[in-house]
Design an enzyme around this catalytic site. Structure first.
Site, PDB file in Angstrom:
ATOM      1  N   PHE A   1       2.426   2.789  -9.972  1.00 34.27           N
ATOM      2  CA  PHE A   1       3.004   1.514 -10.374  1.00 34.27           C
ATOM      3  C   PHE A   1       3.612   0.804  -9.168  1.00 34.27           C
ATOM      4  O   PHE A   1       4.061   1.449  -8.209  1.00 34.27           O
ATOM      5  CB  PHE A   1       4.069   1.728 -11.452  1.00 34.27           C
ATOM      6  CG  PHE A   1       3.575   2.458 -12.658  1.00 34.27           C
ATOM      7  CD1 PHE A   1       2.768   1.815 -13.587  1.00 34.27           C
ATOM      8  CD2 PHE A   1       3.887   3.787 -12.871  1.00 34.27           C
ATOM      9  CE1 PHE A   1       2.295   2.487 -14.702  1.00 34.27           C
ATOM     10  CE2 PHE A   1       3.420   4.479 -13.978  1.00 34.27           C
ATOM     11  CZ  PHE A   1       2.615   3.810 -14.897  1.00 34.27           C
TER      12      PHE A   1
ATOM     13  N   ASP B   1       0.831  -1.205   0.000  1.00 33.85           N
ATOM     14  CA  ASP B   1       0.000   0.000   0.000  1.00 33.85           C
ATOM     15  C   ASP B   1       0.866   1.256   0.000  1.00 33.85           C
ATOM     16  O   ASP B   1       0.571   2.227  -0.701  1.00 33.85           O
ATOM     17  CB  ASP B   1      -0.914  -0.006   1.220  1.00 33.85           C
ATOM     18  CG  ASP B   1      -1.752   1.252   1.313  1.00 33.85           C
ATOM     19  OD1 ASP B   1      -2.629   1.443   0.453  1.00 33.85           O
ATOM     20  OD2 ASP B   1      -1.516   2.061   2.231  1.00 33.85           O
ATOM     21  N   HIS B   2       1.952   1.227   0.752  1.00 29.78           N
ATOM     22  CA  HIS B   2       2.826   2.388   0.822  1.00 29.78           C
ATOM     23  C   HIS B   2       3.693   2.541  -0.417  1.00 29.78           C
ATOM     24  O   HIS B   2       4.405   3.536  -0.555  1.00 29.78           O
ATOM     25  CB  HIS B   2       3.695   2.309   2.076  1.00 29.78           C
ATOM     26  CG  HIS B   2       2.924   2.552   3.339  1.00 29.78           C
ATOM     27  ND1 HIS B   2       3.519   2.774   4.560  1.00 29.78           N
ATOM     28  CD2 HIS B   2       1.588   2.609   3.574  1.00 29.78           C
ATOM     29  CE1 HIS B   2       2.591   2.943   5.487  1.00 29.78           C
ATOM     30  NE2 HIS B   2       1.406   2.852   4.912  1.00 29.78           N
TER      31      HIS B   2
END
EC number: 1.11.2.-
Length: 1285
Positions: free
Chosen positions: A805, A719-720
């Site tokens: 991405f 997620d980060h």
């Protein structure tokens, strides 16, 4: 009638057929054949079958070698001819004789050596571009017949001198670019100097010869120094005098001068020249005779100087850079030249900190040349060039400063007037600004071209003339003055006397009021931000809540400014409403952008004015992607150039993508629930804190029987890498300045959550303030792909600060500056920076040193430390996340060392980018092959929602969606344990024990002082995941103790999630079920098919009233899960759509053909997270093969590291020796031209950077948007070969 129609069809078809023949297959033509573009078609000559009516002919980027007169015969109306980027070596004399109307000619980027006379009689040529050829000789007659010539470019050639009469008879010449030539500053150069004093030029002209003037600017050389030589010998023979000119070994043809004019053009008669000797009549006054010469070979000044150095010696500067100033976004080139024996090594420093060659700061010619592009505020400062050898060391310091640009200020605006039918009127608009502003005129929001029927705009854009006024001309006329740093608008009303009366206008808002409103809005926002900044200086950060707020000021400055501009814009619109009697009130079923309209209050010209006054025209720098070699091989840091057709797709600092159009209460920017007491589908929306307490919170948890806690941690790490929504910078209301958590009013940016009287925090007396603080996500003005000057008020969008991405941006950063901060710049080894190592000699993340971020939770602690620095600012959020980040810096450096040992010829730049490419592929492989099948409940279900990889699709937009980032991917919060397990080598708790989650936030010192990363990693792969049961959603550590600090009101993660989805305008849960083609509940009974627990349905009913009101995140987490999965079908749909597009829309996806060799891909597919832990832990020797599966507490259930397969890096041995020129330390380095995202505004039409077009009604003109300005001539203002000039 039928016969007539048949004849008409035949005639039309015949016309189309004939017209089609006039456009060669290699070209594109407009309908009338007036504009023909044959670029990049492999042509070796100009096509014959081009319409002879063509006005603009572009034949760029072909293979034409010779330009003949016959090639241009018959083009009697041609006004613009562009032949750039060909192979032209020869042009025939008088080649333009067949082009009587030609105004613009560009032959730039060819291989011309000699320029003959171009025409034999007068021509209206206004612009001549011969830039970047190999020109050494230019005939004296070349410019003779161009009295209208205004722009001339001879730059970047091999010109040493020009004929003294070349520039005679050029009365209109205003711009001449002669730089980047090896000028011989003799007596002939005095004419060049005189020209430079009359016209504008792009860069200074420097002397190369004679030696005593080398590197001096020609315009600064005293006239007395510009001399030619007296003859060395004189002899008399009868009626003749022989004069001999001294000539050195490097000179070529001698040039004889009479009265400082070449003898063949002078008044001298009866002379003969033989090499160095001239014979003249005896009566000639030889005092007027001088001679000079050009050189056969011009050695590079650096090599020339070094050749003069004899023997051993300490370094000495032969050329020192000087203090200089540059504009924002420009390219900077600095030379620092030394001599010494042994050859000195040159090092560079910025503000005392050494740096090495990078994409942003390129070092060439053995570090003699520094190029910076784009030059931004953070690049200004004190630079030092240091030269070192075994004998000694010298240093030279100089300053590079940023030239402040000034946005336009209209000092004379158009005035409202009344005029009779048939009359005429002139509106005037004049503005100051730096750079000089461009002007755009519009009528009731529609752009007025420079020539448009009865409307005419002056050449400089400052006047609009309307002739033969008609009744329909009545209305508002707007002038916009814009430059790269801002825009300003002013408008006036034209009232037409006579004729029918127009419909009464809406209530007026004049220019003065708009300017005052924008100024007040800027003041409100700036004051609120500054208050917050002062309150959160380092000496006042006393808790983790403050620390998270301080992180906002550590985001890239560009993100800060982009979001601030939108906040000022929205505050301006809010203030407008205060000045207008009619408010904006819509029914719930009208909450859709197409129904909205602040235009009922704000005219479109007023919207444009507010956009400019607020700063909403600025944007992020856009890379033109011209370095095809590099961008074919490697990712950019910010994601640009991944998609060649749409280079801004998936880029950092861009708006989140929408699956469904947002729902705002006013259709513009206010969240649902903003207006207290408002009903939705007949019911008020519930207080999100009550939803959290009654439905989401749980004191009991059930461990998962099969999965480990590593599932949760990898999800957060991924997620980060994908999402980071920038939050508002201020904790103060813009309107009142009130501190956000001191009031529960909804005043931007405050959207706080009131605490009810029966809330446990209120009852216990622990609540210091009446509400839980919540600041809205920062808004972004627009994407920049289309227009940033919207023709209507646009709804609020949120920014993703990261690339979309899966590219390991959380390891390397999402912009160039951030990436350089993370690199080891002291050693050219391609490694990431670290400050200390563990007892096992392995790196820890480096410490953050250069900002106010500080991770000390208690200032009385001994040995407090600063934050760890990683590619993502949230690396310190909790201990297990910091440990995961540590593994990846170690893995990068481990691989970099091995690549260096296998490829001794690689430099640090190659090693770094190859390693980054491998690490990014590792993340993709682990995520898609090992982790995602688990969260979807198996490979079959993953394939159903994500699909199998079929190859790269450039039409796929990989940008992260708002629903994914704000709701769906936050399913991971339901699988977080209340404690972080910490296990020793015996798989038993370490002596300090496990740690409660609320004590693990922002405590990096515990990584260093309590066992390092190993206990945390074992605590992840050797402890069970929390089971996401519908009745056990979020543990109390997240509900009541999130970022807890004794006396303050701690946060509530469920509250944050629900409120954030409302803040972002996400439609309801039922709307997303409809989007996903799932059954949509109308009644509560309809939900029993996918929510099995009746108690949950009852709680939802009591909170929301009707299913249509359920928040997306809430509905998603209570849904029945997919079989063996961790979420239900709605989230599976949203998450699957996102991961499918992230994969399919990534040109660098690791499985895409050509990204890796087959041998390399086989090795990458061996990677497991278990192997990474074995290689990079301090002393991890036992681990299960699949770290996402939980084998139990018994140590014997864990295998040894020897049982995990290793990746063999031999596949990278000598794989990449053929590297891109831009990555080598040579003079051949591409200039990475970029631009600002906001592009150009021409005639009211916003065009992205690099766009080219033919303006309407100006067929002779061809324009390009370059450097945020419109260039409508053949002059080349950059080397970007996409330019039509």
């Amino acid at each position: 009638m039928n016969l007539y129609l048949l004849l008409l069809v035949i005639a039309t078809s015949s016309w189309q057929f004939v017209a089609g023949l006039e456009c060669p297959v290699e070209c594109t033509c407009d309908k009338k054949g007036l504009v023909v573009d044959c670029s990049s078609s492999g042509l070796t000559r100009i096509p014959k079958n081009i319409s002879r009516n063509v006005r603009s002919l572009v034949i760029r980027n072909n293979r034409i070698h010779k330009l003949k007169r016959s090639d241009l015969e018959g083009f009697n109306q041609l006004e613009t001819l562009v032949l750039t980027h060909n192979k032209i070596k020869i042009i025939e004399e008088n080649v333009l004789d067949h082009l009587p109307e030609l105004k613009r000619l560009s032959l730039a980027h060819n291989e011309l050596v000699y320029i003959p006379p171009l025409c034999s009689d007068s021509r209206p040529l206004a612009s001549l571009n011969l830039k970047r050829n190999h020109i050494q000789f230019i005939d004296e007659q070349v410019l003779r017949y161009f009295p209208d010539l205004t722009q001339l470019d001879f730059s970047h050639n091999r010109i040493q001198s020009l004929r003294t009469k070349l520039f005679d008879n050029l009365p209109a010449l205003s711009h001449a670019h002669l730089h980047s030539n090896p000028w011989h500053c003799d007596c002939r150069a005095s004419k060049v100097k005189a020209l430079l004093q009359k016209v504008k030029w792009e860069k200074k002209v420097y002397c190369t010869n004679p030696v005593e003037l080398r590197h001096q600017a020609l315009d600064e050389v005293d006239d007395s120094a510009l001399t030619c030589a007296r003859p060395a010998e004189e002899s008399w023979t009868g009626e003749e005098i022989k004069l001999t000119c001294a000539k050195n070994s490097s000179s070529k043809l001698v040039v004889w001068m009479y009265e400082n004019v070449e003898v063949d053009s002078s008044s001298l008669d009866g002379y003969e020249i033989h090499d160095t000797v001239i014979t003249v009549p005896r009566k000639t006054n030889v005092n007027f005779m001088t001679c000079t010469y050009d050189f056969d070979h011009i050695p590079h000044h650096r090599r020339l100087r070094q050749s003069q150095h004899q023997g051993n010696g300490s370094p000495q500067f032969t050329y020192k850079p000087r203090d200089n100033s540059f504009r924002e976004g420009s390219e900077v080139k600095v030379n620092c030249e030394v001599m010494g024996n042994p050859k000195p090594t040159i090092n560079w420093y910025h503000n005392g900190k050494r740096f090495i060659s990078s994409r942003k700061r390129q070092l060439g010619l053995s570090n003699n040349v520094l190029r910076i592009y784009p030059f931004l505020e953070e690049d200004s400062g004190r630079y030092t060039c240091e030269a070192v050898n075994s004998v000694g060391k010298v240093r030279h310091a100089f300053s590079l400063d940023l030239i402040s640009s000034v946005p336009p200020n209209i000092y004379e605006g158009p005035q409202s007037v009344s005029q009779n039918l048939g009359g005429s009127v002139v509106f005037v608009c004049k503005a100051n600004g730096n750079p000089v502003p461009d002007y755009t005129w519009s009528f009731d929001g529609s752009t007025i071209g420079h020539i448009k029927g009865r409307f005419m705009v002056s050449d400089d854009g400052t006047e609009l003339r309307i002739s033969n006024i008609e009744k329909k001309d009545e209305g508002y006329y707007s002038c916009m003055a814009g430059n790269p740093v801002g825009a300003m608008s002013a408008d006036a009303k034209l009232t037409v006397i006579g004729g029918e009366t127009r419909k009464a206008a809406a209530p007026q808002i004049d220019e003065e009021l708009l300017r005052a409103i924008a100024q007040k809005a800027r003041q409100n926002v700036e004051n609120a931000v500054e208050k917050t900044r002062k309150q959160l200086t380092q000496d006042k950060v006393t808790n983790t809540n403050d620390l998270k707020r301080l992180f906002r000021f550590s985001t890239p400055k560009q993100a800060v400014e982009l979001s601030k501009a939108r906040e000022i814009y929205e505050e301006s619109v809010r203030l407008v409403r205060e000045h207008v009697e009619k408010g904006l009130i819509l029914n719930v079923d009208e909450l859709h952008p197409k129904n909205v309209s602040y235009e009922s209050v704000l005219h479109v010209t007023h919207v444009q004015a507010l956009m400019g006054l607020s700063g909403c025209h600025t944007g992020q720098y856009k890379n033109p992607c011209t370095d095809t070699c590099f961008h074919h091989r490697y990712r950019s840091f910010d994601g640009q150039c991944n998609n060649k057709n749409k280079p801004m797709t998936g880029v950092s600092l861009m708006p989140l993508r929408r699956l469904l159009k947002p729902v705002y209460e006013n259709g513009f920017n206010t969240p649902v629930g903003w207006e207290k007491g408002r009903l939705y589908n007949g019911y008020p929306l519930p207080n999100v804190r009550e939803v959290s307490r009654q439905l989401v919170a749980t004191e009991n948890i059930t461990p998962h029987s099969k999965l480990s806690s590593m599932v949760m941690q990898w999800g957060q790490f991924v997620d980060h890498d994908l999402t980071h929504t920038v939050t508002a910078l201020s904790r103060h209301s813009y309107a009142t300045g009130a501190f956000c958590n001191r009031t529960c009013e909804n005043l931007d940016p405050c959207f706080n959550i009131p605490l009810s009287p029966n809330d446990p925090r209120v009852k216990s007396g622990s609540a210091k303030y009446p509400c839980i603080e919540f600041e809205r996500s920062a808004a972004v003005c627009g994407s920049g792909e289309t227009s940033l000057v919207f023709n209507r008020v646009t709804y609020r969008e949120q920014m993703n600060a990261l690339t979309s991405f899966l590219d390991a941006s959380n390891v390397y950063g999402s912009n160039e500056v951030q990436a350089q901060e993370l690199r080891d710049t002291y050693n050219n080894n391609g490694m990431l920076r670290f400050d200390i190592t563990s007892e096992a000699g392995k790196e820890y993340l480096p410490f953050e040193k250069d900002s106010n971020m500080d991770c000390r939770r208690n200032f009385s602690e001994e040995n407090p430390i600063r934050c760890f620095l990683a590619g993502d600012l949230r690396a310190n959020e909790q201990l297990a996340l910091a440990a995961t980040h540590t593994i990846f810096i170690r893995e990068h450096n481990r691989i970099a060392k091995k690549l260096k040992s296998m490829n001794g010829n690689w430099d640090g730049e190659i090693i770094y980018h190859e390693t980054r490419k491998i690490v990014g592929a590792m993340m993709q492989h682990i995520t898609y092959k090992h982790w995602m099948p688990i969260i979807f409940g198996g490979q079959a279900q993953m394939n159903k929602f994500v699909g199998t990889y079929q190859g790269y699709d450039p039409d796929v937009d990989a940008s992260v969606t708002n629903a994914f980032a704000t709701a769906a991917f936050r399913f991971g919060h339901t699988i977080i344990n209340p404690s972080l397990f910490r296990l020793g080598n015996d798989f038993m708790p370490i002596k300090e024990g496990h740690i409660a989650l609320h004590k693990a936030f922002f405590t990096p010192e515990l990584v260093l002082t309590q066992g390092g990363v190993d206990p945390l990693l074992r605590g992840l792969f050797a402890s069970p995941l929390k089971h996401p049961m519908p009745t056990q959603l979020l543990n109390m550590e997240l509900i009541e103790k999130l970022f807890m600090k004794g006396h303050e009101v701690s946060l509530d993660l469920a509250v944050m999630n629900i409120q954030r989805s409302r803040d972002h305008g996400l439609p309801s849960y039922t709307e997303y079920r409809k989007f996903c083609n799932l059954p949509v509940p109308v009644q509560w009974e309809d939900m029993k098919g996918y929510i099995k627990d009746d108690m949950i349905i009852q709680k939802l009913r009591g909170l929301y009233g009707v299913p249509q009101n359920i928040d997306l995140w809430v509905g998603g987490i209570v849904e029945e899960k997919l079989e063996n999965g961790l979420f239900g079908p709605t989230f599976a749909c949203i998450i699957g759509e996102q991961f499918r597009k992230i994969r399919d829309g990534d040109r660098f996806w690791y499985e895409k053909d050509g990204v890796f060799t087959p041998e390399q891909l086989r090795e990458i597919k061996k990677i497991t997270l278990a192997r990474l832990f074995c290689d990079n832990g301090d002393n991890i020797d036992r681990i299960q093969k699949d770290v996402f599966m939980y084998p139990g507490m018994d140590k014997e259930n864990y295998g040894t590291c020897q049982e995990t397969e290793m990746m063999n890096l031999r596949a990278w041995s000598k794989c990449c020796d053929n590297v891109c020129p831009t990555m080598l330390d040579r003079i051949l380095r591409s200039r990475h031209r970029g631009s600002r995202l906001h592009g150009c505004n021409q005639n009211g039409i916003w065009r992205p950077e690099g766009a080219k077009w033919i303006p309407q009604n100006e067929i002779c003109t061809e324009c390009v948007c370059q450097g945020s300005r419109v260039w409508c001539s053949t002059k080349e203002d950059c080397s970007d070969n996409r330019s039509p000039f």
